[in-house]
Scaffold this active site. Structure first.
Site, mmCIF file in Angstrom:
data_model
loop_
_atom_site.group_PDB
_atom_site.id
_atom_site.type_symbol
_atom_site.label_atom_id
_atom_site.label_comp_id
_atom_site.label_asym_id
_atom_site.label_seq_id
_atom_site.Cartn_x
_atom_site.Cartn_y
_atom_site.Cartn_z
ATOM 1 N N GLU A 281 0.845 -1.210 0.000
ATOM 2 C CA GLU A 281 0.000 0.000 0.000
ATOM 3 C C GLU A 281 0.875 1.253 0.000
ATOM 4 O O GLU A 281 0.598 2.214 -0.715
ATOM 5 C CB GLU A 281 -0.932 0.014 1.222
ATOM 6 C CG GLU A 281 -1.998 -1.062 1.211
ATOM 7 C CD GLU A 281 -2.859 -1.041 -0.046
ATOM 8 O OE1 GLU A 281 -3.195 0.048 -0.530
ATOM 9 O OE2 GLU A 281 -3.188 -2.133 -0.553
ATOM 10 N N TRP A 284 2.011 2.076 -3.301
ATOM 11 C CA TRP A 284 1.022 2.735 -4.174
ATOM 12 C C TRP A 284 1.271 4.239 -4.180
ATOM 13 O O TRP A 284 1.081 4.924 -5.183
ATOM 14 C CB TRP A 284 -0.417 2.453 -3.710
ATOM 15 C CG TRP A 284 -1.011 1.247 -4.395
ATOM 16 C CD1 TRP A 284 -1.138 0.001 -3.877
ATOM 17 C CD2 TRP A 284 -1.561 1.193 -5.732
ATOM 18 N NE1 TRP A 284 -1.720 -0.833 -4.807
ATOM 19 C CE2 TRP A 284 -1.995 -0.119 -5.947
ATOM 20 C CE3 TRP A 284 -1.717 2.127 -6.746
ATOM 21 C CZ2 TRP A 284 -2.575 -0.536 -7.149
ATOM 22 C CZ3 TRP A 284 -2.289 1.726 -7.943
ATOM 23 C CH2 TRP A 284 -2.715 0.405 -8.144
ATOM 24 N N TRP A 312 -19.961 13.305 -19.592
ATOM 25 C CA TRP A 312 -20.259 13.603 -18.190
ATOM 26 C C TRP A 312 -21.521 14.446 -18.093
ATOM 27 O O TRP A 312 -21.803 15.256 -18.983
ATOM 28 C CB TRP A 312 -19.096 14.366 -17.538
ATOM 29 C CG TRP A 312 -17.800 13.620 -17.548
ATOM 30 C CD1 TRP A 312 -16.685 13.939 -18.254
ATOM 31 C CD2 TRP A 312 -17.485 12.421 -16.823
ATOM 32 N NE1 TRP A 312 -15.680 13.019 -18.015
ATOM 33 C CE2 TRP A 312 -16.153 12.078 -17.140
ATOM 34 C CE3 TRP A 312 -18.185 11.592 -15.942
ATOM 35 C CZ2 TRP A 312 -15.510 10.963 -16.620
ATOM 36 C CZ3 TRP A 312 -17.546 10.491 -15.426
ATOM 37 C CH2 TRP A 312 -16.224 10.178 -15.761
HETATM 38 C C1 LIG Z 1 -10.781 8.489 -4.614
HETATM 39 C C2 LIG Z 1 -9.561 8.339 -3.721
HETATM 40 C C3 LIG Z 1 -8.819 9.469 -3.381
HETATM 41 C C4 LIG Z 1 -7.683 9.347 -2.579
HETATM 42 N N1 LIG Z 1 -6.964 10.481 -2.249
HETATM 43 C C5 LIG Z 1 -5.844 10.371 -1.491
HETATM 44 C C6 LIG Z 1 -5.078 11.530 -1.146
HETATM 45 O O1 LIG Z 1 -5.384 12.663 -1.546
HETATM 46 N N2 LIG Z 1 -3.991 11.357 -0.350
HETATM 47 C C7 LIG Z 1 -3.602 10.122 0.098
HETATM 48 O O2 LIG Z 1 -2.600 10.028 0.822
HETATM 49 N N3 LIG Z 1 -4.290 9.016 -0.239
HETATM 50 C C8 LIG Z 1 -5.396 9.097 -1.013
HETATM 51 N N4 LIG Z 1 -6.106 7.964 -1.319
HETATM 52 C C9 LIG Z 1 -5.555 6.642 -0.943
HETATM 53 C C10 LIG Z 1 -6.004 6.066 0.402
HETATM 54 O O3 LIG Z 1 -7.395 6.150 0.536
HETATM 55 C C11 LIG Z 1 -5.341 6.729 1.608
HETATM 56 O O4 LIG Z 1 -3.949 6.828 1.411
HETATM 57 C C12 LIG Z 1 -5.584 5.916 2.880
HETATM 58 O O5 LIG Z 1 -6.975 5.809 3.107
HETATM 59 C C13 LIG Z 1 -4.913 6.584 4.046
HETATM 60 O O6 LIG Z 1 -5.208 5.916 5.248
HETATM 61 P P1 LIG Z 1 -4.056 5.167 6.065
HETATM 62 O O7 LIG Z 1 -2.871 6.043 6.239
HETATM 63 O O8 LIG Z 1 -4.706 4.648 7.294
HETATM 64 O O9 LIG Z 1 -3.724 4.004 5.040
HETATM 65 P P2 LIG Z 1 -3.040 2.575 5.217
HETATM 66 O O10 LIG Z 1 -3.970 1.552 4.687
HETATM 67 O O11 LIG Z 1 -2.525 2.363 6.582
HETATM 68 O O12 LIG Z 1 -1.842 2.659 4.170
HETATM 69 C C14 LIG Z 1 -0.541 3.164 4.530
HETATM 70 C C15 LIG Z 1 -0.123 4.239 3.579
HETATM 71 O O13 LIG Z 1 -0.043 3.732 2.250
HETATM 72 C C16 LIG Z 1 -0.415 4.747 1.322
HETATM 73 N N5 LIG Z 1 -1.576 4.307 0.559
HETATM 74 C C17 LIG Z 1 -2.508 3.387 0.923
HETATM 75 N N6 LIG Z 1 -3.407 3.209 -0.074
HETATM 76 C C18 LIG Z 1 -3.032 4.046 -1.073
HETATM 77 C C19 LIG Z 1 -3.559 4.331 -2.376
HETATM 78 N N7 LIG Z 1 -4.646 3.725 -2.868
HETATM 79 N N8 LIG Z 1 -2.934 5.257 -3.123
HETATM 80 C C20 LIG Z 1 -1.826 5.892 -2.675
HETATM 81 N N9 LIG Z 1 -1.282 5.648 -1.464
HETATM 82 C C21 LIG Z 1 -1.882 4.746 -0.682
HETATM 83 C C22 LIG Z 1 -0.769 5.985 2.136
HETATM 84 O O14 LIG Z 1 0.363 6.827 2.189
HETATM 85 C C23 LIG Z 1 -1.092 5.400 3.498
HETATM 86 O O15 LIG Z 1 -0.883 6.310 4.542
HETATM 87 C C24 LIG Z 1 -7.266 8.066 -2.125
HETATM 88 C C25 LIG Z 1 -8.024 6.935 -2.465
HETATM 89 C C26 LIG Z 1 -9.160 7.073 -3.250
HETATM 90 C C27 LIG Z 1 -9.941 5.841 -3.616
#
Ligand SMILES: Cc1cc2nc3c(=O)[nH]c(=O)nc-3n(C[C@H](O)[C@H](O)[C@H](O)COP(=O)(O)OP(=O)(O)OC[C@H]3O[C@@H](n4cnc5c(N)ncnc54)[C@H](O)[C@@H]3O)c2cc1C
Length: 483
Positions: A281, A284, A312
């Site tokens: 993750e 990503w 759209w």
């Molecule tokens: C429509 C949409 C918009 C999003 N916008 C953002 C945003 O503006 N900023 C953002 O940081 N994340 C974004 N995300 C990705 C993701 O939702 C968040 O990073 C995540 O929910 C953060 O929670 P966490 O730190 O507890 O994640 P965890 O599940 O604990 O993951 C750890 C870290 O991995 C990274 N990560 C995890 N999933 C993703 C992903 N799909 N894409 C990129 N990095 C990821 C993040 O840095 C996160 O802090 C988006 C996802 C979607 C579907």
């Protein structure tokens, strides 16, 4: 005039608001020269902003924490607003600095500003040194076998694995040499980053501790707790099963390398599947930056031009009801209200809410991206755009357009007891699990026992799911086969 070897170094903080694991800061401190730390509030039209409202709240507190941390090691944070070049040249004149150090940023506008600045500083005999910034690996370093950028995540992950571990974490400096005199600083209060009337961020401070200390506390709590079981738990929005680190990472309060190492080393106490899944993750995030680095218009243009003629809909009322969490679909509404109240939304629910906007309402993903950018504390130019495009089907390695999330089934699968919905949609609190995700199917007697009047205390669905789905598929089928 001080000699070059004793003249100050300007340390320009950007998305790296931390003292530990900060390569530019460590190098400046190691030189033994005085350091003048500066944060510049660049104009919104410089291309790096505008900063969303929720992230402005975060920035205020993060800068305040950074300033306190610098004071603790004998230094100060100078705050300045304006064009970065003008500010840096002014500070050079005021402090007699002969060098500027920074950690690299990877958004297209930031890269353009930094490249031009570097040239103008070097032309004035100022030493400029830049260091690896906010990612695990430099996006320019990772190339496919044919030398191009990655377009698919799995080979990118393999390339990251093959590139080896990122740098080892290192501590904050215990002392930073001070210059003979400090330059004048603006005050945070005059930047007016906090909301006042109304103060919509009132719940933020109960949930978030912006700054390096808060970031480390989150990492430690996660590593000692929810990491064990992350793979299974991360999809359940009612469970505190994820790291909650994204906002800290977005401001650079913690280095992704530190997060990587904290998890990677836990082979005995944590299931390998959880550790690997978490690191995937995290990667990503690097992948999103890789995409942005190679497709600078990621937030405004379809990555796949095939979508450029997509039909759209213009639906201001639908969009407004989506933003307010008033769509009549509880899991979508809970997510949108979590976003408003807490500045965050669970990843699974982000996908459901984004899919609902794009597919069931047929509203351009760019409108959703902008709303998220304004309301998320973790708003990130790469992750936000890449994920919106991923959901839309126009992005790299994207979910195919015809895969349309059904918010009822998603809710029932990932929030089976409805605990997440009840938390953020309190008017449905008394509805039992059978109907919590579909109140419109509940018999009148069940609704009235739960104190619900559809269309009054909670909205009826703003679109029929079957109708919305068919309309989306028809619009998708009308696209040319290739862009
Ligand atoms: C429509 C949409 C918009 C999003 N916008 C953002 C945003 O503006 N900023 C953002 O940081 N994340 C974004 N995300 C990705 C993701 O939702 C968040 O990073 C995540 O929910 C953060 O929670 P966490 O730190 O507890 O994640 P965890 O599940 O604990 O993951 C750890 C870290 O991995 C990274 N990560 C995890 N999933 C993703 C992903 N799909 N894409 C990129 N990095 C990821 C993040 O840095 C996160 O802090 C988006 C996802 C979607 C579907």
């Amino acid at each position: 005039m001080p000699q070059p070897s004793t003249s100050p170094i300007l340390l320009w903080f950007r998305k790296d608001l931390r003292l530990a694991d900060n390569l530019a800061l460590a190098s400046a401190v190691d030189s033994g020269r005085p350091v003048v730390a500066v944060y510049i509030r660049e104009p919104e039209d410089a291309g790096t902003g505008p900063l969303g409202a929720a992230q402005s709240w975060w920035l205020h507190h993060s800068l305040s924490a950074l300033s306190a941390a610098l004071s603790g090691v004998g230094s100060r944070l100078t705050l300045a607003s304006g064009d970065a070049g003008v500010v840096l040249h002014r500070l050079i004149a005021q402090t007699a600095a002969t060098a500027v150090y920074w950690n690299r940023r990877y958004d297209p506008a930031g890269i353009a500003i930094d490249s031009a600045l570097k040239a103008s500083l070097v032309a004035k005999d100022i030493e400029v040194r830049s260091f690896a910034g906010q990612l695990l690996h430099e996006p320019s370093r990772l190339k496919t076998k044919t030398g191009g950028p990655y377009r698919v995540y799995t080979p990118f992950w393999r390339a990251i694995e093959a590139a080896g571990d990122p740098h080892e974490p290192f501590d904050a400096p215990s002392k930073i040499a001070a210059p003979c005199s400090w330059s004048e600083s603006e005050t945070l209060e005059t930047w007016k980053l906090l909301p006042t009337r109304p103060n919509w961020a009132q719940e933020f401070s109960g949930l978030w501790v912006p700054g390096e200390v808060g970031a480390l506390a989150r990492l430690n709590a996660f590593v000692d707790g929810a990491l064990d079981g992350y793979k299974a738990g991360r999809d359940l929005p009612a469970k505190p099963a994820t790291a909650m680190l994204s906002a800290h990472l977005a401001m650079g309060e913690i280095a992704p390398a530190r997060v990587w190492h904290a998890v990677r080393g836990l082979t005995e106490t944590v299931d390998a599947a959880d550790s690997i899944h978490f690191r995937k993750e995290l990667v990503w995030r690097d992948f999103c930056y890789h995409l942005l680095y190679h497709s600078p218009n990621l937030s405004s243009a379809n990555w796949n031009p095939r979508f450029d003629t997509f039909a759209w809909r213009d639906d201001p009322d639908g969009f407004r009801r989506w933003t307010k969490g008033q769509t009549g679909y509880p899991i979508v509404d809970a997510g949108m209200r979590q976003l408003w109240r807490h500045g965050i939304m669970h990843n699974r629910v982000r996908m459901i809410a984004a899919s609902f906007l794009i597919k069931h309402l047929l509203i351009d993903w760019r409108q959703g991206e902008r709303w998220f950018r304004d309301t998320l504390v973790d708003a990130d130019p790469a992750s936000n755009s890449a994920n919106w495009q991923w959901v839309a089907g126009s992005g790299a390695d994207a979910s195919p357009f015809f895969r349309i999330f059904n918010p009822l089934l998603q809710g029932e699968k990932f929030d089976p007891e409805g605990a997440y919905v009840r938390k953020f949609v309190p008017e449905l609190e008394k509805l039992d699990a059978t109907y919590i995700h579909r109140p419109f199917d509940a018999p009148e007697s069940v609704l009235s026992a739960a104190g619900i009047t559809l269309g009054s205390t909670y909205p009826r669905p703003i679109v029929d799911l079957g109708f919305g789905r068919d309309r989306a598929l028809a619009a998708f089928k009308a696209l040319p086969a290739r862009g």
